[in-house]
Motif scaffolding. Structure first.
Motif, PDB file in Angstrom:
ATOM      1  N   ILE A 157       0.619  -1.379   0.150  1.00 43.69           N
ATOM      2  CA  ILE A 157      -0.496  -0.011   0.259  1.00 43.69           C
ATOM      3  C   ILE A 157       0.913   1.391  -0.088  1.00 43.69           C
ATOM      4  CG2 ILE A 157      -1.380   1.075   1.407  1.00 43.69           C
ATOM      5  CD1 ILE A 157      -2.805  -1.212   2.149  1.00 43.69           C
ATOM      6  N   ARG A 158       1.870   1.932   0.604  1.00 40.76           N
ATOM      7  CA  ARG A 158       2.467   2.568   0.508  1.00 40.76           C
ATOM      8  C   ARG A 158       3.824   2.515  -0.603  1.00 40.76           C
ATOM      9  NH1 ARG A 158       1.677   4.752   5.936  1.00 40.76           N
ATOM     10  NH2 ARG A 158       0.964   3.716   7.219  1.00 40.76           N
ATOM     11  N   LEU A 159       3.934   1.920  -1.228  1.00 41.95           N
ATOM     12  CA  LEU A 159       4.792   1.442  -1.794  1.00 41.95           C
ATOM     13  C   LEU A 159       4.146   2.199  -2.887  1.00 41.95           C
ATOM     14  CD1 LEU A 159       7.373   0.423  -3.861  1.00 41.95           C
ATOM     15  CD2 LEU A 159       5.579  -1.866  -4.191  1.00 41.95           C
ATOM     16  N   LEU A 160       3.006   1.671  -3.501  1.00 45.67           N
ATOM     17  CA  LEU A 160       1.886   2.272  -4.192  1.00 45.67           C
ATOM     18  C   LEU A 160       1.243   3.739  -4.210  1.00 45.67           C
ATOM     19  CD1 LEU A 160      -0.311  -0.607  -4.591  1.00 45.67           C
ATOM     20  CD2 LEU A 160       0.603   0.326  -6.148  1.00 45.67           C
ATOM     21  N   THR A 161       1.467   4.902  -2.488  1.00 45.18           N
ATOM     22  CA  THR A 161       0.776   6.225  -1.927  1.00 45.18           C
ATOM     23  C   THR A 161       1.732   6.469  -2.896  1.00 45.18           C
ATOM     24  OG1 THR A 161       1.505   4.916  -0.340  1.00 45.18           O
ATOM     25  CG2 THR A 161      -1.019   4.735  -0.683  1.00 45.18           C
ATOM     26  N   ALA A 211      -7.366   0.848   7.931  1.00 45.21           N
ATOM     27  CA  ALA A 211      -7.314   1.953   7.934  1.00 45.21           C
ATOM     28  C   ALA A 211      -5.712   2.127   8.395  1.00 45.21           C
ATOM     29  CB  ALA A 211      -7.023   1.874  10.458  1.00 45.21           C
ATOM     30  N   ILE A 212      -4.900   1.200   7.733  1.00 42.51           N
ATOM     31  CA  ILE A 212      -3.313   1.181   7.171  1.00 42.51           C
ATOM     32  C   ILE A 212      -3.734   1.764   6.116  1.00 42.51           C
ATOM     33  CG2 ILE A 212      -1.424   0.513   5.571  1.00 42.51           C
ATOM     34  CD1 ILE A 212      -1.807  -2.008   8.290  1.00 42.51           C
ATOM     35  N   HIS A 213      -4.714   1.790   5.150  1.00 47.50           N
ATOM     36  CA  HIS A 213      -5.319   2.268   3.954  1.00 47.50           C
ATOM     37  C   HIS A 213      -5.249   4.021   3.357  1.00 47.50           C
ATOM     38  CE1 HIS A 213      -7.369   1.684  -0.159  1.00 47.50           C
ATOM     39  NE2 HIS A 213      -6.056   2.428  -0.833  1.00 47.50           N
ATOM     40  N   TRP A 214      -5.498   4.175   4.781  1.00 47.06           N
ATOM     41  CA  TRP A 214      -6.458   5.507   4.927  1.00 47.06           C
ATOM     42  C   TRP A 214      -5.175   6.495   5.328  1.00 47.06           C
ATOM     43  CZ3 TRP A 214      -9.368   8.709   3.671  1.00 47.06           C
ATOM     44  CH2 TRP A 214      -9.964  10.497   4.216  1.00 47.06           C
ATOM     45  N   LYS A 258      -3.593   9.881   3.119  1.00 45.14           N
ATOM     46  CA  LYS A 258      -3.073  11.017   4.342  1.00 45.14           C
ATOM     47  C   LYS A 258      -1.750  11.338   3.770  1.00 45.14           C
ATOM     48  CE  LYS A 258      -5.456   9.656   8.183  1.00 45.14           C
ATOM     49  NZ  LYS A 258      -6.041   9.665   9.531  1.00 45.14           N
ATOM     50  N   ASN A 259      -0.786  10.332   4.211  1.00 47.47           N
ATOM     51  CA  ASN A 259       0.327  10.934   4.779  1.00 47.47           C
ATOM     52  C   ASN A 259       0.878  11.391   3.064  1.00 47.47           C
ATOM     53  OD1 ASN A 259       0.645  10.507   6.936  1.00 47.47           O
ATOM     54  ND2 ASN A 259       1.339   8.305   6.938  1.00 47.47           N
ATOM     55  N   ALA A 260       0.524  10.662   2.126  1.00 44.35           N
ATOM     56  CA  ALA A 260       0.521  10.864   0.338  1.00 44.35           C
ATOM     57  C   ALA A 260      -0.442  11.797  -0.860  1.00 44.35           C
ATOM     58  CB  ALA A 260       0.349   9.676  -0.506  1.00 44.35           C
ATOM     59  N   GLY A 261      -1.111  12.728   0.468  1.00 46.21           N
ATOM     60  CA  GLY A 261      -1.815  13.468  -0.386  1.00 46.21           C
ATOM     61  C   GLY A 261      -2.457  13.124  -1.374  1.00 46.21           C
ATOM     62  N   LEU A 262      -2.788  11.899  -0.872  1.00 46.02           N
ATOM     63  CA  LEU A 262      -3.989  11.369  -2.445  1.00 46.02           C
ATOM     64  C   LEU A 262      -5.520  11.346  -2.213  1.00 46.02           C
ATOM     65  CD1 LEU A 262      -1.991   8.418  -3.294  1.00 46.02           C
ATOM     66  CD2 LEU A 262      -2.261  10.685  -4.903  1.00 46.02           C
TER      67      LEU A 262
END
Length: 323
Positions: free
Chosen positions: A251-255, A288-291, A295-299
């Motif tokens: 998820i964090r790789l993509l965002t 919750a991780i996804h959200w 947010k951290n990526a501004g998406l």
């Protein structure tokens, strides 16, 4: 119970028994995605939020149709009142069309190669869109791969050339070749979705023999450069054997690359028919991780105009289903 908690409970089941008054006008049959080739599905909506549930006579979830789309949903201690939404093509408010209803690849989780679907002509697809044009906000095009990846892309491009004159957002989700993002961009496509499918490259190699995780990553990166951050999406299936830590890393790789992940609960089918759907607790943990990652990526999923993130029927979509 808040909506996203109710949705997690229902997604963990994935199906419903449809009882009561005739609801045939609300039943949708899919050629791709969750439930492809099954008995159809319905979209249950409450307070403007929706979930798609496959129809199964053995489901513990009952949706009783009282008439005119008004329904009661019951499951254990859950008792909810809502409506059935009438799909346009595949889902409400969209013409979501599968060009090729078969595929030369054999991804282990996918029932499409077993369905022996046909290829729709551009004329047929234009006619389908025209039949629902007053009930849609967008057009989404997907396709299995018949012949070759290049053949499939050409078929989709032919369709896009026929619908260029329509003043409506168009999203495309196909398996990409090296030049696919550039070609789709030149055709005026609004959004693209290239599916990473699994949380790790090792799992991808196991589940999708003959396809390339790295090639998809490259196509996603090129697409963000062309279409912009937040206009590129990628399905990742939850429940194929990955850990929560591996899913979070994906998820964090993509965002981090400007891509909005679509976290799709596994529908056990084909070679993974014996697998289990993710539990409600796991769906909420990953949401919750996804959200947090979004947010951290501004998406912002609320800006999606096409495809799965706009529909929300099959997934928990942070920013639309929960905040």
């Amino acid at each position: 119970m808040r909506w996203h908690e109710l949705k997690a409970e229902l997604l963990a089941i994935g199906s419903c028994r449809l009882t009561g008054a005739d609801a045939s006008g609300y039943i949708e049959s899919s050629a791709a995605g969750p439930g492809a080739g099954g008995e159809g599905s319905v979209f249950f909506s409450m307070d403007g939020k929706r979930i798609r549930l496959s129809i199964s006579p053995d489901s513990p979830v009952e949706i009783r149709h009282d008439g005119d789309g008004h329904v009661h949903l019951s499951f254990g201690k859950i008792d909810a009142t809502g409506i059935l939404e009438q799909p346009a093509l595949h889902c409400p408010r969209q013409a979501y069309i599968t060009v090729s209803g078969n595929c030369i690849f054999s991804c282990k989780y996918c029932p499409v190669p077993l369905n022996k679907g046909r290829v729709k002509t551009p004329d047929e697809i234009v006619g389908m869109i025209e039949s629902v044009i007053n009930r849609i906000d967008s057009i989404s095009i997907t396709s299995g791969v018949i012949g070759s990846i290049e053949d499939d892309e050409k078929r989709v491009i032919n369709v896009l050339e026929r619908i260029k004159g329509l003043d409506i957002p168009v999203g495309v989700s196909i398996y990409p070749g090296p030049e696919t993002p550039d070609r789709l961009y030149s055709e005026g496509v609004s959004e693209v979705k290239f599916n990473l499918e699994t949380a790790t490259s090792a799992l991808f190699e196991e589940m999708c023999p003959g396809l390339s995780w790295d090639a998809i990553i490259m196509s996603l990166d090129r697409s963000v450069a062309l279409f912009g951050r937040g206009n590129v999406f990628s399905n990742v299936i939850l429940g194929l054997g990955e850990t929560d830590e591996e899913m979070e890393a994906c998820i964090r790789l993509l965002t981090g690359r400007g891509v909005i992940p679509v976290i799709r609960p596994l529908t056990p089918a084909a070679a993974v028919a014996s697998y289990k759907r993710p539990s409600p607790e796991r769906l909420l943990r990953i949401a919750a991780i996804h959200w947090d990652a979004l947010k951290n990526a501004g998406l912002d999923t609320g800006e999606a105009r096409t495809m799965c993130t706009y529909c929300t029927g099959c997934d928990i979509v942070p920013g639309r289903d929960c905040e």
